[in-house]
Design a protein around this motif. Structure first.
Motif, mmCIF file in Angstrom:
data_model
loop_
_atom_site.group_PDB
_atom_site.id
_atom_site.type_symbol
_atom_site.label_atom_id
_atom_site.label_comp_id
_atom_site.label_asym_id
_atom_site.label_seq_id
_atom_site.Cartn_x
_atom_site.Cartn_y
_atom_site.Cartn_z
ATOM 1 N N GLY A 157 50.309 45.404 44.864
ATOM 2 C CA GLY A 157 51.435 45.645 43.994
ATOM 3 C C GLY A 157 51.577 44.610 42.900
ATOM 4 O O GLY A 157 50.842 43.617 42.847
ATOM 5 N N THR A 158 52.548 44.831 42.027
ATOM 6 C CA THR A 158 52.781 43.944 40.880
ATOM 7 C C THR A 158 53.016 42.507 41.305
ATOM 8 O O THR A 158 52.638 41.573 40.590
ATOM 9 C CB THR A 158 54.004 44.437 40.074
ATOM 10 O OG1 THR A 158 53.727 45.743 39.563
ATOM 11 C CG2 THR A 158 54.326 43.517 38.916
ATOM 12 N N ILE A 159 53.630 42.295 42.465
ATOM 13 C CA ILE A 159 53.968 40.955 42.911
ATOM 14 C C ILE A 159 52.757 40.036 42.949
ATOM 15 O O ILE A 159 52.875 38.820 42.737
ATOM 16 C CB ILE A 159 54.670 41.004 44.293
ATOM 17 C CG1 ILE A 159 55.336 39.669 44.619
ATOM 18 C CG2 ILE A 159 53.719 41.454 45.384
ATOM 19 C CD1 ILE A 159 56.261 39.723 45.821
ATOM 20 N N CYS A 160 51.562 40.576 43.181
ATOM 21 C CA CYS A 160 50.357 39.742 43.270
ATOM 22 C C CYS A 160 49.327 40.106 42.212
ATOM 23 O O CYS A 160 48.131 39.998 42.438
ATOM 24 C CB CYS A 160 49.751 39.820 44.664
ATOM 25 S SG CYS A 160 49.259 41.465 45.194
ATOM 26 N N MET A 161 49.790 40.541 41.035
ATOM 27 C CA MET A 161 48.877 40.930 39.963
ATOM 28 C C MET A 161 48.737 39.836 38.899
ATOM 29 O O MET A 161 49.679 39.085 38.636
ATOM 30 C CB MET A 161 49.349 42.221 39.306
ATOM 31 C CG MET A 161 49.119 43.465 40.132
ATOM 32 S SD MET A 161 49.575 44.979 39.231
ATOM 33 C CE MET A 161 48.912 46.226 40.345
ATOM 34 N N GLN A 162 47.537 39.785 38.304
ATOM 35 C CA GLN A 162 47.249 38.877 37.203
ATOM 36 C C GLN A 162 46.797 39.661 35.979
ATOM 37 O O GLN A 162 46.305 40.797 36.094
ATOM 38 C CB GLN A 162 46.140 37.897 37.595
ATOM 39 C CG GLN A 162 46.615 36.653 38.307
ATOM 40 C CD GLN A 162 45.492 35.644 38.451
ATOM 41 O OE1 GLN A 162 44.426 35.962 38.973
ATOM 42 N NE2 GLN A 162 45.720 34.415 38.016
ATOM 43 N N ASP A 163 46.948 39.031 34.817
ATOM 44 C CA ASP A 163 46.446 39.628 33.581
ATOM 45 C C ASP A 163 44.926 39.696 33.595
ATOM 46 O O ASP A 163 44.238 38.812 34.129
ATOM 47 C CB ASP A 163 46.897 38.808 32.365
ATOM 48 C CG ASP A 163 48.220 39.301 31.803
ATOM 49 O OD1 ASP A 163 48.470 40.515 31.879
ATOM 50 O OD2 ASP A 163 48.987 38.472 31.300
ATOM 51 N N SER A 164 44.384 40.759 32.996
ATOM 52 C CA SER A 164 42.944 40.877 32.810
ATOM 53 C C SER A 164 42.693 41.655 31.529
ATOM 54 O O SER A 164 43.630 42.128 30.871
ATOM 55 C CB SER A 164 42.304 41.610 33.998
ATOM 56 O OG SER A 164 42.585 43.007 33.943
ATOM 57 N N GLU A 165 41.431 41.811 31.168
ATOM 58 C CA GLU A 165 41.088 42.585 29.970
ATOM 59 C C GLU A 165 41.538 44.029 30.104
ATOM 60 O O GLU A 165 41.765 44.714 29.101
ATOM 61 C CB GLU A 165 39.583 42.519 29.709
ATOM 62 C CG GLU A 165 39.087 41.125 29.332
ATOM 63 C CD GLU A 165 37.581 41.105 29.095
ATOM 64 O OE1 GLU A 165 36.936 42.162 29.328
ATOM 65 O OE2 GLU A 165 37.064 40.058 28.695
ATOM 66 N N ASP A 166 41.647 44.511 31.332
ATOM 67 C CA ASP A 166 42.046 45.895 31.582
ATOM 68 C C ASP A 166 43.536 46.026 31.896
ATOM 69 O O ASP A 166 43.991 47.081 32.338
ATOM 70 C CB ASP A 166 41.229 46.474 32.736
ATOM 71 C CG ASP A 166 39.746 46.501 32.426
ATOM 72 O OD1 ASP A 166 39.395 46.837 31.279
ATOM 73 O OD2 ASP A 166 38.947 46.167 33.325
ATOM 74 N N GLY A 167 44.301 44.961 31.675
ATOM 75 C CA GLY A 167 45.716 44.980 32.024
ATOM 76 C C GLY A 167 45.955 44.274 33.343
ATOM 77 O O GLY A 167 45.073 43.573 33.870
ATOM 78 N N LEU A 168 47.120 44.443 33.913
ATOM 79 C CA LEU A 168 47.448 43.793 35.179
ATOM 80 C C LEU A 168 46.654 44.405 36.331
ATOM 81 O O LEU A 168 46.616 45.626 36.496
ATOM 82 C CB LEU A 168 48.943 43.930 35.472
ATOM 83 C CG LEU A 168 49.878 43.057 34.629
ATOM 84 C CD1 LEU A 168 51.320 43.473 34.843
ATOM 85 C CD2 LEU A 168 49.698 41.589 34.960
ATOM 86 N N VAL A 169 46.016 43.549 37.110
ATOM 87 C CA VAL A 169 45.245 43.982 38.281
ATOM 88 C C VAL A 169 45.585 43.064 39.450
ATOM 89 O O VAL A 169 45.972 41.905 39.265
ATOM 90 C CB VAL A 169 43.725 43.949 38.016
ATOM 91 C CG1 VAL A 169 43.333 44.963 36.957
ATOM 92 C CG2 VAL A 169 43.269 42.543 37.603
ATOM 93 N N THR A 170 45.461 43.582 40.678
ATOM 94 C CA THR A 170 45.749 42.766 41.861
ATOM 95 C C THR A 170 44.798 41.586 41.929
ATOM 96 O O THR A 170 43.625 41.689 41.564
ATOM 97 C CB THR A 170 45.643 43.608 43.143
ATOM 98 O OG1 THR A 170 44.389 44.290 43.160
ATOM 99 C CG2 THR A 170 46.762 44.627 43.222
ATOM 100 N N SER A 171 45.303 40.452 42.421
ATOM 101 C CA SER A 171 44.538 39.208 42.422
ATOM 102 C C SER A 171 44.406 38.646 43.825
ATOM 103 O O SER A 171 45.372 38.620 44.595
ATOM 104 C CB SER A 171 45.221 38.171 41.521
ATOM 105 O OG SER A 171 44.618 36.898 41.666
ATOM 106 N N THR A 172 43.223 38.139 44.148
ATOM 107 C CA THR A 172 42.981 37.502 45.445
ATOM 108 C C THR A 172 43.419 36.039 45.449
ATOM 109 O O THR A 172 43.251 35.350 46.455
ATOM 110 C CB THR A 172 41.488 37.580 45.804
ATOM 111 O OG1 THR A 172 40.715 36.979 44.747
ATOM 112 C CG2 THR A 172 41.049 39.028 45.981
ATOM 113 N N LEU A 173 43.983 35.567 44.320
ATOM 114 C CA LEU A 173 44.459 34.181 44.233
ATOM 115 C C LEU A 173 45.929 34.054 44.620
ATOM 116 O O LEU A 173 46.518 32.978 44.486
ATOM 117 C CB LEU A 173 44.258 33.642 42.813
ATOM 118 C CG LEU A 173 42.812 33.574 42.316
ATOM 119 C CD1 LEU A 173 42.761 33.134 40.859
ATOM 120 C CD2 LEU A 173 41.987 32.631 43.194
#
Length: 461
Positions: free
Chosen positions: A48-64
């Motif tokens: 979900g948005t709570i764990c998303m980061q910016d990317s070239e494709d928009g917000l994506v879930t992040s393992t960080l």
């Protein structure tokens, strides 16, 4: 109004000095006391948005998320060493999961939070019955080893998932399960995620409300009662036809006793008389149910095309006002009911209930369509999915299961008052029932309206 997180921080007092000393390698006076009351939470990060980061494709879930949003923040990590714990993950595999210890609260308790991140993390727009099945299995597999559960989930389908888990895990749920999310990622400074997540952990670890709840915008809401009302507001969810279970403000944390589900009186005094329920989980399949919104110009032929799709076994009918529909659509619906399709009638309106007061709604009842009363679309949809899954595993007659649609199973609807049900129309003020409610502050016991709690001791409500 000041953010509710400041009130929560009076319970979870961040000992920043100790944290910073540890981060710099300084010695501390003592290790974490082993005899300290330490409620245990399994934090399931589904995505979900709570764990998303910016990317070239928009917000994506992040393992960080764990390293940068939880471990690095003193409010979620007091810096004391915390061992890993063995958990059963969403794939049914036993593995080690990292744990964090929240700063000690005003009564000397630390919350131990074990973090299980889904692999892969989900964008909630893709979440449907496979996700519900995974989450339900994860909670049930770890239920005996944790005091409560918090689930991070995207807001797009949060109302569907919370309702689905309510049907799947209750009434044999002994622990508090709280779902939460964010409208703005915790990787951003202005996120509402920290507030929502901290509130979820504090309430789940210090209250025992054995049902599936949602904490968002300083309110704890019933999982079968919520709907998303805004794509951007930090108060993005509402419980239209039921009050909150608890609220957080700058003045305190209040549990609304009248809004909780309570056992029958004989069950409260004699646990042996409580009905026994299987811990087995029904396998849900959301592809078998469709949502149909009634709109001006909807034709019987289009309705027939939808309802004759071979995979469709249930339908949620979003009707106009108090349950109305053009009369020329009813034969198509009755034909579907005759083929075994279960159809439930709910209103398109945010507030209120369907009834059989008007002619079209009454003819729907005569055609075999079930009244959904004040259920949300999300609760009605997941309820049909659940009933169909139960039907596949049950030897009960189909009619018995069909009748479950209009019954209150998990607090998802307000049953009609039998004394006034037959009036057949909107009531005048002279016909309205009178109800008395107690709303005293403080105290304890089943008669109180609002219950202010001291969070030093885990409360069993």
């Amino acid at each position: 109004m000041a953010s509710g997180i400041y009130r929560l921080l009076s319970f979870v007092s961040a000992n920043r000095e100790r944290y910073q000393n540890r981060a710099m390698g300084a010695k501390t006076s003592s290790n974490h006391p082993q005899d300290t009351y330490e409620p245990s939470i399994l934090l399931i990060v589904a995505g979900g948005t709570i764990c998303m980061q910016d990317s070239e494709d928009g917000l994506v879930t992040s393992t960080l998320f764990l390293d940068e949003c939880l471990s690095a923040k003193p409010v979620f990590n007091d810096g004391t060493p915390c061992p890993t714990y063995r958990v059963i993950d969403e794939h049914g595999v036993e593995r080690e999961a990292p744990s964090l210890r929240l700063p000690r609260d005003r009564n000397g308790a630390n919350v131990r939070c074990t973090v299980l991140e889904f692999n892969p993390l989900l964008d909630s727009s893709t979440a449907h019955s496979p996700t519900w099945n995974q989450l339900a299995r994860t909670v049930r597999s770890n239920e005996a080893n944790f005091d409560a559960f918090v689930i991070c989930h995207g807001t797009d389908t949060l109302a569907y998932t919370s309702a689905a888990l309510s049907y799947m895990l209750m009434p044999n749920l002994d622990k508090t399960v709280v779902l939460t999310g964010a409208q703005r990622s915790m990787f951003f400074a202005d996120s509402d995620g920290s507030d929502n997540l901290l509130g979820s952990i504090v309430l789940a670890s210090h209250l025992r409300i054995p049902e599936v709840c949602v904490y968002f915008g300083h309110k704890l809401l019933r999982g079968t009662r919520i709907t998303k009302i805004s794509a951007s507001s930090y108060s993005g969810f509402e419980s239209p036809n039921a009050g909150p279970l608890a609220t957080v403000s700058e003045t305190g944390i209040v549990v609304h006793w009248d809004n909780l589900q309570h056992p029958e009186p004989n069950h409260a005094t004699n646990t042996s008389s409580q009905p026994k329920h299987s811990k087995a989980l029904a396998e849900m399949n959301s592809a078998s149910v469709v949502v149909i919104k009634i709109y001006p110009g909807l034709t019987p032929s289009l309705l027939t095309t939808i309802l004759t799709t071979p995979s469709i076994r249930g339908a949620v009918l979003e009707t106009l006002g108090a349950g109305n529909i053009p009369l020329d659509l009813i034969p198509a619906l009755q034909s579907a009911v005759n083929r075994g399709v279960i159809i439930v009638n709910v209103t398109q309106c945010l507030h209120g209930s369907v009834s059989s007061a008007y002619e079209p709604a009454r003819k729907l009842v005569e055609a075999g369509i079930q009244l959904g009363y004040d259920m949300t679309t999300e609760a009605a949809f997941t309820k049909l999915v659940y009933i169909l899954a139960a039907q596949d595993k049950s030897s009960s007659p189909a009619e018995d299961l069909r009748g479950m649609v209009s019954k209150n199973l998990r607090g998802e609807l307000t049953p009609p008052d039998l004394a006034i049900e037959g009036n057949g129309g909107p009531l005048s003020i002279a016909q309205l029932p009178i109800r008395y409610e107690r709303t005293m502050n403080g105290g304890s016991g089943p008669g109180m309206g609002h219950l202010s709690l001291d969070f030093g001791v885990r409360q069993h409500l």
